[in-house]
Every structure is written in structure tokens, then in C-alpha cells.
Design a protein around this motif. Structure first.
Motif, PDB file in Angstrom:
ATOM      1  N   ASN A   1       1.564  -1.223   6.144  1.00 24.04           N
ATOM      2  CA  ASN A   1       1.195  -2.220   4.928  1.00 24.04           C
ATOM      3  C   ASN A   1       0.632  -3.339   5.539  1.00 24.04           C
ATOM      4  OD1 ASN A   1       2.099  -0.824   2.479  1.00 24.04           O
ATOM      5  ND2 ASN A   1       4.278  -0.811   3.090  1.00 24.04           N
TER       6      ASN A   1
ATOM      7  N   GLU B   1       1.488   6.967  -0.750  1.00 28.88           N
ATOM      8  CA  GLU B   1       0.702   5.688  -1.497  1.00 28.88           C
ATOM      9  C   GLU B   1       1.469   5.323  -2.874  1.00 28.88           C
ATOM     10  OE1 GLU B   1      -3.201   6.345  -2.148  1.00 28.88           O
ATOM     11  OE2 GLU B   1      -3.493   7.933  -0.746  1.00 28.88           O
TER      12      GLU B   1
ATOM     13  N   LYS C   1       1.045  -1.173  -0.136  1.00 27.66           N
ATOM     14  CA  LYS C   1       0.016   0.026  -0.004  1.00 27.66           C
ATOM     15  C   LYS C   1       0.548   1.275   0.004  1.00 27.66           C
ATOM     16  CE  LYS C   1      -3.931  -1.998   2.509  1.00 27.66           C
ATOM     17  NZ  LYS C   1      -4.583  -2.264   3.787  1.00 27.66           N
ATOM     18  N   TYR C   2       2.081   1.136   0.953  1.00 27.39           N
ATOM     19  CA  TYR C   2       2.704   2.560   1.051  1.00 27.39           C
ATOM     20  C   TYR C   2       4.149   2.374   0.915  1.00 27.39           C
ATOM     21  CZ  TYR C   2      -1.775   3.728   3.181  1.00 27.39           C
ATOM     22  OH  TYR C   2      -3.045   3.877   3.385  1.00 27.39           O
TER      23      TYR C   2
END
Length: 253
Positions: free
Chosen positions: A116, A41, A31-32
Motif C-alpha cells: 500500500n 485489490e 490499494k490492497y
């Protein structure tokens, strides 16, 4: 530890263009990622095409394993302090200063793993480089580096018995008076890439690299140990090796 701060619109982009599919087959992107103090992001982290290539010349990094304990439902990072110390040493060799303390980077890594929501083994990679459009081949003295940290799921092979086939490479190991191998620098890995490519072309898994004096240095992407009369033996740092953290841990076992 403070909760990770999520930046919806990062001021400076880094990574891949929004919407571009960068997934390896069968692997989802996290995700990140973390960049210079902000959680970004993954799909919004972009970089201008002109930043590619030259920036990598002076880049240094770490490869840090994190292991999932299913019984405790916790993720354990392998010798994080030692890895961050080596990152600092690599940056110093490049005449690069860090805008973040070791404690801040440690918190950034643990925060990224939490953000995450990994529930399995992971591979963490902090990367430091000279940004701002400065070509990496220019002499830059004591300038702060930019730091980006990525983390991906990566299953451990520690418990899997594995036999590898090695050859003695025709390529020599880089030396301290050419390109210091004690710095974990991206450019140094071109040496490893030549060795690895030669090995794969000839049907081997890894190449064993000799230094300029004909002594064993290390493998293409790993340190080397042999056991003789019950004693573990490994090449010294002066043989042109990366100062491996795993090597130090094995020596202490």
C-alpha cells in the motif's frame, strides 16, 4: 521477506462490492487488503450479503498501530508479536484455529504495508472469523478461521496534548463468566458502544466503566491509569479489562 503476491482475481471475495464508494470524507481507500494468503485489490474484495451480521458474532480482531519515522523514511509496527499472540489467544477462546502461523501473519502485515506504500502513520486490523456460511451463534469446535487483514492511513495523536472529559457510566463492564473481556471480540465491543453512546449524549468524551463489584475497570475504548504519589496505578486484569498491550508497555516504562 518475500515480495507480496498480488491476486488479480481472488477466488473468494470479501469486503465491499466492486465499484462501491466506501471512502470516508477526505480519505482514500488503500490499494490492497490481505485475505487468507493472498493480496487482494481493495475494490475487488466483496462478500455476499448473507455473510453479514451472524459472522461477526464469533469474530476476533486486533488493532495495531504503525508509526512513520520521517527521518529514516521507515514505518515501525508497534509490538507486532504481542498483538499476534493476543489474536491467537482470542481465537483459542472462540475455539477457532488459525490456518497461518504467527510468522506468516507477521509477514502478511509487513507485506500489506509495503504494497500500500504508506508514507505516514497507519492502523492495521487483522480479523478472524468463521466463514463458509456458518452462523456465528452455532457451536463450532476447533474449526479453522478465515483471516482478513486491512490497513489504513491513521495519524497518531501521541504528540498532541489532549484533555478528555469522562463520566462514570451507568453500564457495567462485562465479566469473565458472561463474555470474557480478555478476548478482543467484536461482540464485546457492544458493551463499549453502549458506554460511549451514553457519554456522548451527555456531553462527555469517554465513559469510565465499573465492574459488577463497583470497581473501576476501564474506559469505553481505553485502559485507565492514575498517578498517585508518583506511582502509576491501573486496574488489574481481574477487574474485567482487555489485556491491553499498551497497558503493559506503560507499566514497563
Amino acid at each position: 521477506m518475500t515480495e507480496p503476491k498480488l491476486a488479480q482475481e481472488p477466488k473468494v471475495d470479501l469486503g465491499v462490492k466492486a465499484g462501491q464508494d466506501t471512502k470516508e470524507p477526505g480519505r482514500e481507500n488503500p490499494k490492497y487488503l490481505w485475505r487468507s494468503g493472498e493480496m487482494v485489490e481493495w475494490d475487488k474484495a466483496t462478500v455476499h450479503i448473507s455473510q453479514l451480521g451472524w459472522t461477526a458474532i464469533s469474530s476476533v480482531f486486533e488493532g495495531i498501530r504503525a508509526y512513520w519515522n520521517n527521518d529514516r523514511q521507515e514505518l515501525y509496527v508497534f509490538h507486532l508479536d504481542a498483538h499476534l499472540k493476543r489474536l491467537s489467544q482470542s481465537m483459542k477462546i472462540m475455539r477457532m484455529t488459525s490456518p497461518f502461523s504467527k510468522e506468516e501473519l507477521s509477514e502478511a502485515i509487513t507485506g500489506l504495508l509495503k504494497a500500500n506504500e504508506f508514507r505516514g502513520d497507519a492502523y492495521v486490523q487483522p480479523l478472524a472469523y468463521f466463514g463458509g456460511g456458518i452462523p456465528g451463534y452455532l457451536a463450532v469446535l476447533e474449526r479453522p478461521g478465515e483471516i482478513v487483514i486491512t490497513a489504513r492511513p491513521s495519524a497518531s495523536e501521541l504528540s498532541a496534548p489532549k484533555v478528555v472529559h469522562c463520566n462514570i457510566s451507568s453500564w457495567n463492564r462485562i465479566s469473565d463468566n458472561v463474555m470474557p473481556p480478555r478476548a478482543k471480540a467484536i461482540t464485546n465491543y457492544q458493551n463499549s458502544r453502549y458506554v460511549s453512546t451514553e457519554s456522548r449524549v451527555n456531553g462527555y468524551d469517554f465513559g469510565i466503566i465499573l465492574n459488577s463489584t463497583g470497581k473501576v475497570s476501564e474506559a469505553s475504548y481505553a485502559c485507565i491509569f492514575i498517578v498517585r504519589d508518583g506511582v502509576a496505578i491501573t486496574p488489574p486484569i481481574s477487574a474485567g479489562i482487555l489485556e491491553s498491550i499498551t497497558r503493559e508497555v506503560v507499566k514497563d516504562l
